[in-house]
Motif scaffolding. Sequence first.
Motif, PDB file in Angstrom:
ATOM      1  N   LYS A  98      -8.701  36.761 -41.255  1.00  0.00           N
ATOM      2  CA  LYS A  98      -8.382  36.830 -39.832  1.00  0.00           C
ATOM      3  C   LYS A  98      -9.684  36.535 -39.110  1.00  0.00           C
ATOM      4  N   LYS A  99      -9.744  35.338 -38.510  1.00  0.00           N
ATOM      5  CA  LYS A  99     -11.037  34.852 -38.037  1.00  0.00           C
ATOM      6  C   LYS A  99     -10.943  34.216 -36.663  1.00  0.00           C
ATOM      7  N   ILE A 100     -11.947  34.502 -35.828  1.00  0.00           N
ATOM      8  CA  ILE A 100     -12.183  33.761 -34.601  1.00  0.00           C
ATOM      9  C   ILE A 100     -13.114  32.625 -34.996  1.00  0.00           C
ATOM     10  N   CYS A 101     -12.574  31.424 -35.063  1.00  0.00           N
ATOM     11  CA  CYS A 101     -13.349  30.270 -35.533  1.00  0.00           C
ATOM     12  C   CYS A 101     -14.219  29.685 -34.430  1.00  0.00           C
ATOM     13  N   THR A 102     -13.683  29.655 -33.230  1.00  0.00           N
ATOM     14  CA  THR A 102     -14.396  29.096 -32.085  1.00  0.00           C
ATOM     15  C   THR A 102     -14.038  29.934 -30.867  1.00  0.00           C
ATOM     16  N   PHE A 103     -15.023  30.210 -30.033  1.00  0.00           N
ATOM     17  CA  PHE A 103     -14.800  31.015 -28.825  1.00  0.00           C
ATOM     18  C   PHE A 103     -15.681  30.434 -27.742  1.00  0.00           C
ATOM     19  N   ARG A 104     -15.089  30.071 -26.626  1.00  0.00           N
ATOM     20  CA  ARG A 104     -15.869  29.421 -25.564  1.00  0.00           C
ATOM     21  C   ARG A 104     -15.328  29.811 -24.188  1.00  0.00           C
ATOM     22  N   ILE A 105     -16.231  30.211 -23.315  1.00  0.00           N
ATOM     23  CA  ILE A 105     -15.934  30.378 -21.896  1.00  0.00           C
ATOM     24  C   ILE A 105     -16.828  29.387 -21.166  1.00  0.00           C
ATOM     25  N   HIS A 106     -16.240  28.581 -20.309  1.00  0.00           N
ATOM     26  CA  HIS A 106     -17.018  27.585 -19.560  1.00  0.00           C
ATOM     27  C   HIS A 106     -18.097  28.319 -18.761  1.00  0.00           C
ATOM     28  N   GLU A 107     -19.270  27.729 -18.710  1.00  0.00           N
ATOM     29  CA  GLU A 107     -20.416  28.397 -18.059  1.00  0.00           C
ATOM     30  C   GLU A 107     -20.145  28.771 -16.606  1.00  0.00           C
ATOM     31  N   ASP A 108     -19.296  28.032 -15.903  1.00  0.00           N
ATOM     32  CA  ASP A 108     -18.970  28.367 -14.512  1.00  0.00           C
ATOM     33  C   ASP A 108     -18.086  29.602 -14.383  1.00  0.00           C
ATOM     34  N   PHE A 109     -17.527  30.076 -15.501  1.00  0.00           N
ATOM     35  CA  PHE A 109     -16.587  31.192 -15.460  1.00  0.00           C
ATOM     36  C   PHE A 109     -17.082  32.419 -16.226  1.00  0.00           C
ATOM     37  N   ARG A 110     -18.313  32.387 -16.666  1.00  0.00           N
ATOM     38  CA  ARG A 110     -18.845  33.510 -17.433  1.00  0.00           C
ATOM     39  C   ARG A 110     -19.143  34.695 -16.516  1.00  0.00           C
ATOM     40  N   ASN A 111     -19.184  35.875 -17.114  1.00  0.00           N
ATOM     41  CA  ASN A 111     -19.486  37.134 -16.409  1.00  0.00           C
ATOM     42  C   ASN A 111     -18.445  37.470 -15.351  1.00  0.00           C
TER      43      ASN A 111
END
Length: 178
Positions: A98-111
Motif C-alpha cells: 500500500k504505497k503513495i507513489c507520487t504526491f504533488r501539490i502545485h506550488e501556488d496552492f501549498r500551505n
Amino acid sequence: MKIIKHTFYKVSEIEPEVLRYFMINEVGERAKDKLYNYLRDLTESYPDFENWFYNVVIPEVELKDGKREIIIVLSEIEGHSQVLLSGLAILKKTKNEKKICTFRIHEDFRNQGIGSELFEKCFEFLETRKPIITISHFRKKMFDNHISNYNFIETQVLKDYYKQDSIEYVYNGFLVEK
C-alpha cells in the motif's frame, strides 16, 4: 489566489463532464498528458518516470480493478472560469503493498490545507494511515511537516535507488533492493 472550492476525484471514476470542464482551454492536450505534464519535472529525480507513468500507471488505472489510482484535486479560483489542477497523488494498493507513489501539490496552492486533505484521501483509498512512501533527498524538506504530523517512520535510506548520486528515504515499509 483565493480558492472558492476544491474537489477530489479518482481518475478511474471521473465523469466525462468533469473531465471536459477540466480540459476547457487545453486545446490538443489529452487528460493523461495534462497529468503527466503536471509531474514532468519528476524525471529529474526519477529517470524512468515517463515510461512508468504511461506504461504502468495509466494502463493499471484504466483497468479499474482498485490496485492503482490517481487522485486529482481540482480547485475553483475566484476570477477564473476554469478549474485548475492543484494537486495529485498516484497510489498503489495490492495485497503486499500500500504505497503513495507520487504526491504533488502545485506550488501556488501549498500551505492551504490541500496536502493534508489529499493525504487523508490517500489513506482512505489505501485503507491505512501508514502507507509506504518514498521521498527523494531533493524534496524531503517540503514533506517534513507531513512526515511529522502523520508519524511516518523512516525505515530505509537507499542510495542510487532511482538515480545515481541521489538518496531515497523510505517510510513505513521497505523497498526491495535493486
